[in-house]
Each structure stands twice: as C-alpha cells, then as structure tokens.
Write a protein that holds these residues in place. Structure first.
Motif, short mmCIF file in Angstrom:
data_model
loop_
_atom_site.label_atom_id
_atom_site.label_comp_id
_atom_site.label_asym_id
_atom_site.label_seq_id
_atom_site.Cartn_x
_atom_site.Cartn_y
_atom_site.Cartn_z
N UNK A 35 0.81 -1.21 0.00
CA UNK A 35 0.00 0.00 0.00
C UNK A 35 0.84 1.25 0.00
N UNK A 36 0.18 2.34 -0.33
CA UNK A 36 0.77 3.68 -0.26
C UNK A 36 0.02 4.49 0.79
N UNK A 37 0.77 5.14 1.64
CA UNK A 37 0.22 6.01 2.66
C UNK A 37 0.89 7.36 2.55
N UNK A 38 0.28 8.37 3.13
CA UNK A 38 0.89 9.69 3.10
C UNK A 38 0.67 10.40 4.42
N UNK A 39 1.59 11.31 4.71
CA UNK A 39 1.51 12.07 5.94
C UNK A 39 1.93 13.50 5.67
N UNK A 40 1.00 14.41 5.89
CA UNK A 40 1.28 15.84 5.76
C UNK A 40 1.69 16.39 7.12
N UNK A 41 2.42 17.48 7.17
CA UNK A 41 2.84 18.05 8.45
C UNK A 41 1.65 18.31 9.37
N UNK A 42 1.76 17.83 10.59
CA UNK A 42 0.71 18.06 11.57
C UNK A 42 -0.50 17.15 11.44
N UNK A 43 -0.45 16.22 10.51
CA UNK A 43 -1.59 15.31 10.30
C UNK A 43 -1.17 13.86 10.49
N UNK A 44 -2.16 13.03 10.71
CA UNK A 44 -1.88 11.60 10.86
C UNK A 44 -1.60 10.97 9.49
N UNK A 45 -0.87 9.87 9.53
CA UNK A 45 -0.62 9.13 8.31
C UNK A 45 -1.92 8.48 7.84
N UNK A 46 -2.22 8.63 6.56
CA UNK A 46 -3.47 8.11 6.04
C UNK A 46 -3.23 7.20 4.83
N UNK A 47 -4.11 6.24 4.66
CA UNK A 47 -4.01 5.35 3.52
C UNK A 47 -4.44 6.03 2.25
N UNK A 48 -3.72 5.77 1.18
CA UNK A 48 -4.01 6.37 -0.13
C UNK A 48 -4.53 5.30 -1.08
N UNK A 49 -3.77 4.22 -1.23
CA UNK A 49 -4.14 3.15 -2.16
C UNK A 49 -3.41 1.89 -1.74
N UNK A 50 -4.03 0.75 -2.03
CA UNK A 50 -3.41 -0.53 -1.68
C UNK A 50 -3.86 -1.59 -2.68
N UNK A 51 -3.07 -2.66 -2.73
CA UNK A 51 -3.38 -3.74 -3.68
C UNK A 51 -3.12 -5.07 -2.99
N UNK A 52 -4.05 -6.01 -3.18
CA UNK A 52 -3.87 -7.30 -2.51
C UNK A 52 -3.20 -8.30 -3.45
N UNK A 53 -3.08 -9.53 -2.98
CA UNK A 53 -2.34 -10.54 -3.73
C UNK A 53 -3.05 -11.00 -5.00
N UNK A 54 -4.32 -10.68 -5.12
CA UNK A 54 -5.06 -11.01 -6.34
C UNK A 54 -5.18 -9.81 -7.28
#
Length: 123
Positions: A35-54
């Motif tokens: 998966x890809x996550x992102x974190x902006x200054x002063x904010x919590x890390x959030x999920x952006x996109x993810x891919x499973x094994x299928x």
C-alpha cells in the motif's frame, strides 16, 4: 529482512502528474499486500491506495479517479500513478507491506515501511 525503497517524488504544479515506485525485497511477494500512505505536516498518516495478492485495489475517497496503484510483473514493485494533483496531495508518501488484512488502508495493519518520498504540489 524486508526492505522497501520508494522513489519518484518531487515538486509539480497543480494539475500535474507524478509516478511513485516502491521496490520490495526480503519476503515472498505473492503473500503480501502493498500500500501507499501519506503524511502531511501536523496530520496523521493516512491510507491512499493498496493492492492485494489477487490484484484487487482499494483507494481513499480523496484520490479515487486520480490515482492508480499497480504492480510490476514480478510483484516486487508497486507503483502509484498520480494525476490531476492538487496542493492538498502534498505530503510524504510511504510504501508499506504486510500480510493482507481487509480493509487494506488501515495503517496499523502494516509492519513494514519504506523511508518515504516527498511530493509537493504548488498552486
């Protein structure tokens, strides 16, 4: 030892595009979600996109229709194509991997993380 190395970040103007890459090593690629996550200054890390094994993908509402996650043929590389970038997309972007647990965008489900790559979008 699991290693994740991101690349491809940079600075673009609003409306521009970037492609992030994450090269993985040290585990059986066919058994882990990524998966890809992102974190902006002063904010919590959030999920952006993810891919499973299928190859099933999951996206945050804020990026649907603009971002696309994909894997290379060997499944040891994951990409994030980011189009129509907005200033609010500015953040440090992190690649993550672990055994799959739905929903895929919960950051606490991932134990393996890269060092991050900065994305800056100017208006």
């Amino acid at each position: 030892q699991v290693q994740l190395v991101e690349s491809g970040g940079g600075s673009v103007q609003s409306g521009g595009s970037l492609r992030l890459s994450c090269a993985a090593s040290g585990y059986t690629y066919s058994t882990y979600c990524m998966g890809w996550f992102r974190q902006a200054p002063g904010k919590e890390r959030e999920g952006v996109a993810a891919i499973d094994t299928d190859g099933v993908t999951s996206y945050a509402e804020s990026v649907k229709g603009r971002f696309t996650i994909s894997q290379g043929n060997a499944k040891n590389t994951v990409y994030l194509q980011m189009n129509s970038l907005k200033p609010e997309d500015t953040a440090m972007y992190y690649c993550a991997a672990d055994r799959c647990s739905w929903p895929l965008l919960r950051r606490f489900e991932y134990n393996y993380w890269g060092q991050g790559t900065q994305v800056t979008v100017s208006s």
